[in-house]
Scaffold this motif. Structure first.
Motif, mmCIF file in Angstrom:
data_model
loop_
_atom_site.group_PDB
_atom_site.id
_atom_site.type_symbol
_atom_site.label_atom_id
_atom_site.label_comp_id
_atom_site.label_asym_id
_atom_site.label_seq_id
_atom_site.Cartn_x
_atom_site.Cartn_y
_atom_site.Cartn_z
ATOM 1 N N ASN A 98 -20.694 -14.937 7.640
ATOM 2 C CA ASN A 98 -21.150 -13.715 6.956
ATOM 3 C C ASN A 98 -19.994 -12.746 6.726
ATOM 4 O OD1 ASN A 98 -23.706 -14.765 7.019
ATOM 5 N ND2 ASN A 98 -24.526 -13.306 8.512
ATOM 6 N N THR A 99 -18.898 -13.282 6.263
ATOM 7 C CA THR A 99 -17.691 -12.470 6.118
ATOM 8 C C THR A 99 -17.051 -12.673 4.746
ATOM 9 O OG1 THR A 99 -17.277 -12.588 8.491
ATOM 10 C CG2 THR A 99 -15.443 -11.901 7.103
ATOM 11 N N LEU A 100 -16.620 -11.561 4.183
ATOM 12 C CA LEU A 100 -15.910 -11.533 2.908
ATOM 13 C C LEU A 100 -14.458 -11.181 3.177
ATOM 14 C CD1 LEU A 100 -16.208 -11.422 -0.283
ATOM 15 C CD2 LEU A 100 -16.465 -8.941 0.035
ATOM 16 N N TYR A 101 -13.559 -11.769 2.412
ATOM 17 C CA TYR A 101 -12.131 -11.543 2.609
ATOM 18 C C TYR A 101 -11.458 -11.135 1.295
ATOM 19 C CZ TYR A 101 -13.140 -14.427 6.709
ATOM 20 O OH TYR A 101 -13.677 -14.935 7.855
ATOM 21 N N LEU A 102 -10.340 -10.447 1.451
ATOM 22 C CA LEU A 102 -9.471 -10.166 0.309
ATOM 23 C C LEU A 102 -8.038 -10.310 0.778
ATOM 24 C CD1 LEU A 102 -9.434 -9.279 -2.701
ATOM 25 C CD2 LEU A 102 -9.029 -6.943 -1.868
ATOM 26 N N GLN A 103 -7.373 -11.334 0.296
ATOM 27 C CA GLN A 103 -5.955 -11.542 0.591
ATOM 28 C C GLN A 103 -5.149 -10.883 -0.515
ATOM 29 O OE1 GLN A 103 -4.321 -13.059 3.220
ATOM 30 N NE2 GLN A 103 -2.444 -12.344 2.217
ATOM 31 N N MET A 104 -4.260 -9.984 -0.116
ATOM 32 C CA MET A 104 -3.474 -9.220 -1.084
ATOM 33 C C MET A 104 -1.999 -9.542 -0.901
ATOM 34 S SD MET A 104 -5.505 -5.586 -0.790
ATOM 35 C CE MET A 104 -5.315 -5.474 0.993
ATOM 36 N N ASN A 105 -1.399 -10.104 -1.924
ATOM 37 C CA ASN A 105 0.016 -10.454 -1.910
ATOM 38 C C ASN A 105 0.775 -9.648 -2.953
ATOM 39 O OD1 ASN A 105 -0.562 -12.467 0.020
ATOM 40 N ND2 ASN A 105 -0.949 -13.978 -1.582
ATOM 41 N N SER A 106 2.077 -9.627 -2.816
ATOM 42 C CA SER A 106 2.949 -8.909 -3.760
ATOM 43 C C SER A 106 2.422 -7.495 -4.004
ATOM 44 C CB SER A 106 3.029 -9.672 -5.091
ATOM 45 O OG SER A 106 3.524 -10.974 -4.889
ATOM 46 N N LEU A 107 2.142 -6.811 -2.917
ATOM 47 C CA LEU A 107 1.529 -5.495 -3.030
ATOM 48 C C LEU A 107 2.477 -4.490 -3.668
ATOM 49 C CD1 LEU A 107 -0.359 -5.541 0.340
ATOM 50 C CD2 LEU A 107 -1.406 -4.984 -1.862
ATOM 51 N N LYS A 108 1.865 -3.580 -4.430
ATOM 52 C CA LYS A 108 2.598 -2.533 -5.134
ATOM 53 C C LYS A 108 2.117 -1.162 -4.639
ATOM 54 C CE LYS A 108 2.510 -5.387 -9.314
ATOM 55 N NZ LYS A 108 2.106 -5.449 -10.748
ATOM 56 N N PRO A 109 2.935 -0.137 -4.759
ATOM 57 C CA PRO A 109 2.479 1.202 -4.348
ATOM 58 C C PRO A 109 1.176 1.612 -5.033
ATOM 59 C CG PRO A 109 4.843 1.206 -4.665
ATOM 60 C CD PRO A 109 4.356 -0.147 -5.133
ATOM 61 N N GLU A 110 0.973 1.179 -6.255
ATOM 62 C CA GLU A 110 -0.260 1.542 -6.969
ATOM 63 C C GLU A 110 -1.503 0.834 -6.421
ATOM 64 O OE1 GLU A 110 2.622 0.501 -8.327
ATOM 65 O OE2 GLU A 110 2.244 -0.780 -10.093
ATOM 66 N N ASP A 111 -1.314 -0.092 -5.480
ATOM 67 C CA ASP A 111 -2.456 -0.708 -4.801
ATOM 68 C C ASP A 111 -2.959 0.153 -3.646
ATOM 69 O OD1 ASP A 111 -0.796 -3.861 -5.199
ATOM 70 O OD2 ASP A 111 -2.485 -3.089 -6.388
ATOM 71 N N THR A 112 -2.237 1.211 -3.328
ATOM 72 C CA THR A 112 -2.657 2.116 -2.265
ATOM 73 C C THR A 112 -4.019 2.714 -2.584
ATOM 74 O OG1 THR A 112 -0.398 2.667 -1.624
ATOM 75 C CG2 THR A 112 -2.113 4.271 -1.077
ATOM 76 N N ALA A 113 -4.971 2.524 -1.672
ATOM 77 C CA ALA A 113 -6.343 2.978 -1.906
ATOM 78 C C ALA A 113 -7.164 2.694 -0.648
ATOM 79 C CB ALA A 113 -6.968 2.241 -3.095
ATOM 80 N N VAL A 114 -8.379 3.196 -0.651
ATOM 81 C CA VAL A 114 -9.378 2.761 0.327
ATOM 82 C C VAL A 114 -10.154 1.609 -0.327
ATOM 83 C CG1 VAL A 114 -11.379 3.389 1.698
ATOM 84 C CG2 VAL A 114 -9.531 5.049 1.350
ATOM 85 N N TYR A 115 -10.244 0.521 0.387
ATOM 86 C CA TYR A 115 -10.895 -0.684 -0.132
ATOM 87 C C TYR A 115 -12.294 -0.814 0.468
ATOM 88 C CZ TYR A 115 -6.668 -2.153 -2.453
ATOM 89 O OH TYR A 115 -5.582 -2.214 -3.308
ATOM 90 N N TYR A 116 -13.256 -1.050 -0.419
ATOM 91 C CA TYR A 116 -14.658 -1.136 -0.032
ATOM 92 C C TYR A 116 -15.252 -2.476 -0.428
ATOM 93 C CZ TYR A 116 -14.312 3.995 -0.029
ATOM 94 O OH TYR A 116 -13.936 5.290 0.203
ATOM 95 N N CYS A 117 -16.095 -3.024 0.434
ATOM 96 C CA CYS A 117 -16.903 -4.151 -0.009
ATOM 97 C C CYS A 117 -18.299 -3.628 -0.357
ATOM 98 C CB CYS A 117 -16.967 -5.256 1.019
ATOM 99 S SG CYS A 117 -17.788 -4.847 2.560
#
Length: 126
Positions: free
Chosen positions: A76-95
């Motif tokens: 019962n788990t969702l994932y998000l793998q984030m690679n090659s991160l950029k400063p513009e990816d800065t945020a609060v992430y919600y499922c």
């Protein structure tokens, strides 16, 4: 009751990787398409990625090729793998997901989603 609890956010340097998770309970997880959105201060929630019940995924153009959404229906788990991160990816992430009483589908509109976690912050430094 439906609960979505995100975890795994943090601080990472530009170009680095980070994985966030969402533990779901209170509904039949395997029946529901699941979504990741993000929000930065002063902006609306932005669609990031979604995955269907059978694992078909779709991404925002801004993250395509860098982020991967996945799900483990046994956990019962969702994932998000984030690679090659950029400063513009800065945020609060919600499922997020829809109510069981609705036609369950993937949507890129935040207003179509009924249940949200509290979010996990991701900060990408230069």
């Amino acid at each position: 009751q439906v609960q979505l609890v995100e975890s795994g956010g943090g601080l990472v340097q530009a170009g680095g990787s980070l994985s966030v998770s969402c533990a779901a309970s209170g509904f039949i997880f395997s029946d529901h398409p699941m979504h990741w959105f993000r929000r930065t201060p002063g902006k609306e929630r932005e669609f990031v990625a979604a995955i269907s019940r059978i694992g078909i995924s779709t991404y925002a153009d801004s993250v395509k090729g860098r982020f991967t959404i996945d799900r483990d229906n046994a956990k019962n788990t969702l994932y998000l793998q984030m690679n090659s991160l950029k400063p513009e990816d800065t945020a609060v992430y919600y499922c997020a997901t829809m109510s069981s009483g609705r036609l369950l589908t993937i949507s890129r509109r935040a207003d179509d989603l009924d249940y949200w976690g509290k979010g996990t912050p991701v900060t990408v430094s230069t």
